[in-house]
Design a protein around this motif. Sequence first.
Motif, PDB file in Angstrom:
ATOM      1  N   LYS A 115     -37.166  13.439 -13.407  1.00 19.57           N
ATOM      2  CA  LYS A 115     -38.368  14.196 -13.055  1.00 19.57           C
ATOM      3  C   LYS A 115     -39.637  13.607 -13.665  1.00 19.57           C
ATOM      4  O   LYS A 115     -40.751  13.920 -13.207  1.00 19.57           O
ATOM      5  CB  LYS A 115     -38.214  15.643 -13.490  1.00 19.57           C
ATOM      6  CG  LYS A 115     -38.122  15.819 -15.004  1.00 19.57           C
ATOM      7  CD  LYS A 115     -38.014  17.299 -15.370  1.00 19.57           C
ATOM      8  CE  LYS A 115     -37.971  17.484 -16.888  1.00 19.57           C
ATOM      9  NZ  LYS A 115     -37.879  18.920 -17.248  1.00 19.57           N
ATOM     10  N   ASN A 116     -39.509  12.754 -14.690  1.00 19.82           N
ATOM     11  CA  ASN A 116     -40.678  12.146 -15.337  1.00 19.82           C
ATOM     12  C   ASN A 116     -41.042  10.790 -14.745  1.00 19.82           C
ATOM     13  O   ASN A 116     -41.979  10.150 -15.214  1.00 19.82           O
ATOM     14  CB  ASN A 116     -40.433  11.979 -16.834  1.00 19.82           C
ATOM     15  CG  ASN A 116     -40.248  13.310 -17.539  1.00 19.82           C
ATOM     16  OD1 ASN A 116     -40.956  14.272 -17.252  1.00 19.82           O
ATOM     17  ND2 ASN A 116     -39.296  13.377 -18.456  1.00 19.82           N
ATOM     18  N   LEU A 117     -40.318  10.342 -13.733  1.00 16.43           N
ATOM     19  CA  LEU A 117     -40.557   9.030 -13.146  1.00 16.43           C
ATOM     20  C   LEU A 117     -41.555   9.130 -11.997  1.00 16.43           C
ATOM     21  O   LEU A 117     -41.666  10.181 -11.341  1.00 16.43           O
ATOM     22  CB  LEU A 117     -39.243   8.436 -12.638  1.00 16.43           C
ATOM     23  CG  LEU A 117     -38.174   8.147 -13.706  1.00 16.43           C
ATOM     24  CD1 LEU A 117     -36.897   7.671 -13.038  1.00 16.43           C
ATOM     25  CD2 LEU A 117     -38.673   7.123 -14.710  1.00 16.43           C
ATOM     26  N   PRO A 118     -42.271   8.056 -11.687  1.00 17.97           N
ATOM     27  CA  PRO A 118     -43.178   8.079 -10.531  1.00 17.97           C
ATOM     28  C   PRO A 118     -42.392   8.114  -9.222  1.00 17.97           C
ATOM     29  O   PRO A 118     -41.188   7.840  -9.183  1.00 17.97           O
ATOM     30  CB  PRO A 118     -43.974   6.780 -10.684  1.00 17.97           C
ATOM     31  CG  PRO A 118     -43.105   5.897 -11.501  1.00 17.97           C
ATOM     32  CD  PRO A 118     -42.354   6.795 -12.428  1.00 17.97           C
ATOM     33  N   GLU A 119     -43.082   8.407  -8.147  1.00 23.29           N
ATOM     34  CA  GLU A 119     -42.439   8.585  -6.851  1.00 23.29           C
ATOM     35  C   GLU A 119     -41.707   7.325  -6.405  1.00 23.29           C
ATOM     36  O   GLU A 119     -40.607   7.393  -5.853  1.00 23.29           O
ATOM     37  CB  GLU A 119     -43.509   8.981  -5.819  1.00 23.29           C
ATOM     38  CG  GLU A 119     -42.963   9.188  -4.418  1.00 23.29           C
ATOM     39  CD  GLU A 119     -41.955  10.328  -4.347  1.00 23.29           C
ATOM     40  OE1 GLU A 119     -41.038  10.261  -3.501  1.00 23.29           O
ATOM     41  OE2 GLU A 119     -42.072  11.282  -5.147  1.00 23.29           O
ATOM     42  N   ARG A 120     -42.276   6.151  -6.644  1.00 20.09           N
ATOM     43  CA  ARG A 120     -41.666   4.913  -6.166  1.00 20.09           C
ATOM     44  C   ARG A 120     -40.332   4.639  -6.855  1.00 20.09           C
ATOM     45  O   ARG A 120     -39.428   4.071  -6.248  1.00 20.09           O
ATOM     46  CB  ARG A 120     -42.636   3.738  -6.354  1.00 20.09           C
ATOM     47  CG  ARG A 120     -43.068   3.505  -7.784  1.00 20.09           C
ATOM     48  CD  ARG A 120     -44.260   2.550  -7.830  1.00 20.09           C
ATOM     49  NE  ARG A 120     -43.950   1.269  -7.231  1.00 20.09           N
ATOM     50  CZ  ARG A 120     -43.495   0.214  -7.908  1.00 20.09           C
ATOM     51  NH1 ARG A 120     -43.304   0.313  -9.219  1.00 20.09           N
ATOM     52  NH2 ARG A 120     -43.244  -0.914  -7.310  1.00 20.09           N
ATOM     53  N   LEU A 165     -46.003   0.392 -14.801  1.00 24.39           N
ATOM     54  CA  LEU A 165     -47.191  -0.453 -14.702  1.00 24.39           C
ATOM     55  C   LEU A 165     -47.908  -0.312 -13.357  1.00 24.39           C
ATOM     56  O   LEU A 165     -49.122  -0.108 -13.326  1.00 24.39           O
ATOM     57  CB  LEU A 165     -46.806  -1.915 -14.949  1.00 24.39           C
ATOM     58  CG  LEU A 165     -47.953  -2.924 -14.970  1.00 24.39           C
ATOM     59  CD1 LEU A 165     -48.950  -2.580 -16.061  1.00 24.39           C
ATOM     60  CD2 LEU A 165     -47.414  -4.331 -15.166  1.00 24.39           C
ATOM     61  N   GLN A 166     -47.201  -0.391 -12.235  1.00 23.79           N
ATOM     62  CA  GLN A 166     -47.859  -0.440 -10.933  1.00 23.79           C
ATOM     63  C   GLN A 166     -48.527   0.886 -10.588  1.00 23.79           C
ATOM     64  O   GLN A 166     -49.671   0.923 -10.128  1.00 23.79           O
ATOM     65  CB  GLN A 166     -46.859  -0.826  -9.849  1.00 23.79           C
ATOM     66  CG  GLN A 166     -47.492  -1.003  -8.478  1.00 23.79           C
ATOM     67  CD  GLN A 166     -46.518  -1.589  -7.467  1.00 23.79           C
ATOM     68  OE1 GLN A 166     -45.511  -2.173  -7.848  1.00 23.79           O
ATOM     69  NE2 GLN A 166     -46.812  -1.447  -6.185  1.00 23.79           N
ATOM     70  N   SER A 167     -47.831   1.991 -10.845  1.00 26.24           N
ATOM     71  CA  SER A 167     -48.402   3.301 -10.504  1.00 26.24           C
ATOM     72  C   SER A 167     -49.251   3.886 -11.624  1.00 26.24           C
ATOM     73  O   SER A 167     -49.928   4.891 -11.425  1.00 26.24           O
ATOM     74  CB  SER A 167     -47.271   4.273 -10.171  1.00 26.24           C
ATOM     75  OG  SER A 167     -46.449   4.485 -11.314  1.00 26.24           O
ATOM     76  N   LYS A 168     -49.193   3.266 -12.834  1.00 25.16           N
ATOM     77  CA  LYS A 168     -49.918   3.756 -14.013  1.00 25.16           C
ATOM     78  C   LYS A 168     -49.520   5.203 -14.351  1.00 25.16           C
ATOM     79  O   LYS A 168     -50.323   5.993 -14.853  1.00 25.16           O
ATOM     80  CB  LYS A 168     -51.432   3.652 -13.820  1.00 25.16           C
ATOM     81  CG  LYS A 168     -51.927   2.223 -13.649  1.00 25.16           C
ATOM     82  CD  LYS A 168     -53.431   2.179 -13.476  1.00 25.16           C
ATOM     83  CE  LYS A 168     -53.919   0.744 -13.406  1.00 25.16           C
ATOM     84  NZ  LYS A 168     -53.321  -0.019 -12.292  1.00 25.16           N
ATOM     85  N   HIS A 169     -48.260   5.511 -14.094  1.00 23.44           N
ATOM     86  CA  HIS A 169     -47.740   6.858 -14.347  1.00 23.44           C
ATOM     87  C   HIS A 169     -47.175   6.923 -15.765  1.00 23.44           C
ATOM     88  O   HIS A 169     -46.377   6.079 -16.164  1.00 23.44           O
ATOM     89  CB  HIS A 169     -46.647   7.183 -13.328  1.00 23.44           C
ATOM     90  CG  HIS A 169     -45.985   8.516 -13.551  1.00 23.44           C
ATOM     91  ND1 HIS A 169     -46.541   9.711 -13.143  1.00 23.44           N
ATOM     92  CD2 HIS A 169     -44.817   8.841 -14.185  1.00 23.44           C
ATOM     93  CE1 HIS A 169     -45.736  10.704 -13.471  1.00 23.44           C
ATOM     94  NE2 HIS A 169     -44.683  10.198 -14.116  1.00 23.44           N
ATOM     95  N   VAL A 170     -47.601   7.934 -16.543  1.00 24.36           N
ATOM     96  CA  VAL A 170     -47.103   8.106 -17.912  1.00 24.36           C
ATOM     97  C   VAL A 170     -45.734   8.794 -17.843  1.00 24.36           C
ATOM     98  O   VAL A 170     -45.634   9.961 -17.435  1.00 24.36           O
ATOM     99  CB  VAL A 170     -48.078   8.937 -18.764  1.00 24.36           C
ATOM    100  CG1 VAL A 170     -47.509   9.134 -20.167  1.00 24.36           C
ATOM    101  CG2 VAL A 170     -49.434   8.243 -18.827  1.00 24.36           C
ATOM    102  N   CYS A 171     -44.698   8.066 -18.240  1.00 27.24           N
ATOM    103  CA  CYS A 171     -43.334   8.602 -18.194  1.00 27.24           C
ATOM    104  C   CYS A 171     -42.986   9.388 -19.448  1.00 27.24           C
ATOM    105  O   CYS A 171     -42.181  10.323 -19.389  1.00 27.24           O
ATOM    106  CB  CYS A 171     -42.333   7.464 -18.003  1.00 27.24           C
ATOM    107  SG  CYS A 171     -42.589   6.499 -16.497  1.00 27.24           S
TER     108      CYS A 171
END
Length: 459
Positions: A115-120, A165-171
């Motif tokens: 649930k903490n991962l980006p969509e991709r 890195l690519q989505s800049k999503h804080v995991c």
Amino acid sequence: MAGLTPANALWFALDVGNETTEERRWLDDSARLLWENIHMSNFDAEGFEACLDIVCAGQFVLYVDEDREQGGFVFQQWPLAQCAFGSTRADGRIDIVHREYPLTAEAAAREFGEKNLPERVRKALTEGKPDTEFTFVHCIYPRSPYVVSAKLAKNLPIASCHIELQSKHVCRESGYHEMPVIVPRWLRVPGSLYAVGPMYAALPDVRLLNELKGLELAGADIAVSGMWIGVDDGVLNPRTVKLGPRKIVVASDTDNLKPLTSGADYSISEAMVAKLQAAIRKVLMADQLQPQDGPAMTATEVHVRVEMVRKLLGPIYGRLQAEYLKPLVERCFGIAYRAGIFAPPPQSLRGRAFSVRYVSPMARAQKLDEVLAIEQTFLSVAELAKVQPDLLDKLDTETAVELIVEGRGAPQKILRAAEDVARLRAQREEKAKQQAMQAGMIQAQTAGMEEAAKQAALG
């Protein structure tokens, strides 16, 4: 590594200044327990590889954390190619580390939770591609302001963020009580946070040596297979002829195909190779010890040469103390203290800051001159005391013994506490008085018996 953090001997001690016997005992026991836990972990393996990095590249990255599965410590040597550094300190010590590392979608879900991962990344899992790799960045930096008595990890003094890195999503966002990454440097590049190692000075010779060895291999190929000259006489075609065993070469004249001698001179190459190898060994201080094919050295000579190398490394050791050993001990002590590994400390130690005293072979090498000076001074004064005995009163033997024990790296537990020394001396004095009294009584009885015998003889 054997000079800084040997696995077979305690290489650090803890001090708070003006310790009582009870405080000294707790500090020594805690230092030994901490040392044992460090070397029971994977420190020796990771530390050795880190030492290889600092010699070749001038710095290394060592991550220190608590082993949450089995307890104790866990060490990771991060590849330098994955890391970038920064500093917010006036002294330039590195306290910002960014590490770029790959993780598969499955490993990322196990590490951070799906649930903490980006969509991709979640899409790769749902499409049945768990082995797809994604790039993450681990950012470690001082957090300001922070809550001193924080219960949440994201409020601790050192921030920790994992970002895709690519989505800049804080995991994940958390923190540490102490800086968990240690980045010591051999020799700083002026105006930069990065460093170079001793191999940097030997690099031109290494590259030239590699070129020479390449030319030697090319010459060896010619020497083994030969070099030929052929004349195109209409029968022999030098462009297509192939030489080899059990092959027939057609030519109109035997002189149309003959070997050609090369003008190579292997003696020049051998002399240059030997000179370059000697220069590289000198830069790396390998020439300080005798080669294996040379005459055997005595144990004393080996010891003296090793101590000489350690003295030559003295300035580098000063930097490693500040940037490697001190952060390492402080980080490990903090983890161990919070885990309740140590015995309850004396109440008098609460609120007092401790300092780290190094007793490794490298540290002892810096103090050995002082120890030798003390020993030689006592030998010289002992000779003069044969003429004038009161000269020994000028020397404080107790302080000298403490300095020799510290300089030689002997454990402090061999020294008796001040109250034990006072009690031992009082017992010795009392015993001497009793012996003197007994001797006096025996002498008086003997004198009385002699007098009685004399009177009897006169009567």
